[in-house]
Design a protein around this motif. Structure first.
Motif: not given
Length: 190
Positions: A158-164
């Motif tokens: 789980t990564i707390d960085i939005e993937n665009l």
């Protein structure tokens, strides 16, 4: 002398401004933690797939012609060496029927390096065109012996960085299969 004093003053002002905008290296990054400390407690570590071969579920490719991820455990597989590579015992073309594994890509049985010509002490490419040089080879091209250089084990992270990033495939099958062998020259020829 007047100009020298003016240059010195300009230099001092510029240096003072540079100090004010300096960012401390410890403040850079995505997390606020000392990565070198044993005391650092990450909220979640990667949970790598522990399924045995033939049992793992393959996740879809991240982008067109992305190397497929490894859907099973890799415990005991490393280090991969030219003369000791357990991956080849299941993924070589002559082993896939027996093992049920995915066959190594045909691109791994090719070389893309031209035969250079030595003339007057200088090596040069004999072909002066813009075509990609591709030659089939009988055995695995040993430039690909280290599977983990491109293929990574699947992990639940789980990564707390939005993937665009938006995935777009030219071919419908691209999410499951590679067409790199057919499209290796894309972008080279106009």
């Amino acid at each position: 002398m007047k100009y020298l004093a003016l240059i010195a003053l300009f230099f001092l002002v510029a240096c003072n401004q540079a100090k004010e905008t300096k960012i401390d290296e410890d403040q850079l990054g995505f997390i606020d933690a000392d990565l070198h400390s044993d005391e650092t407690n990450f909220k979640m570590k990667a949970n790598f797939n522990e399924d045995k071969p033939e049992v793992g579920i393959t996740i879809e490719r991240s982008f067109e012609n992305a190397p497929p991820m490894i859907p099973h455990t890799t415990a005991g597989f490393f280090p991969i060496k030219m003369d000791n590579n357990i991956c080849l015992s299941c993924h070589m073309p002559d082993k896939v029927e027996e093992s049920g594994a995915r066959e190594i890509s045909k691109t791994h049985f090719q070389t893309w390096r031209p035969q250079l010509v030595l003339k007057d002490g200088v090596y040069s490419n004999p072909k002066e065109d813009d075509k990609v040089y591709v030659k089939d080879v009988k055995d695995l091209n040993m430039a690909y012996f280290n599977c983990s250089q491109c293929h990574a084990p699947q992990a639940d992270v789980t990564i707390d960085i939005e993937n665009l990033f938006t995935v777009e495939f030219r071919e419908k099958f691209g999410i499951k299969e590679s067409n790199l062998q057919d499209n290796i020259g894309d972008g080279v020829n106009n």
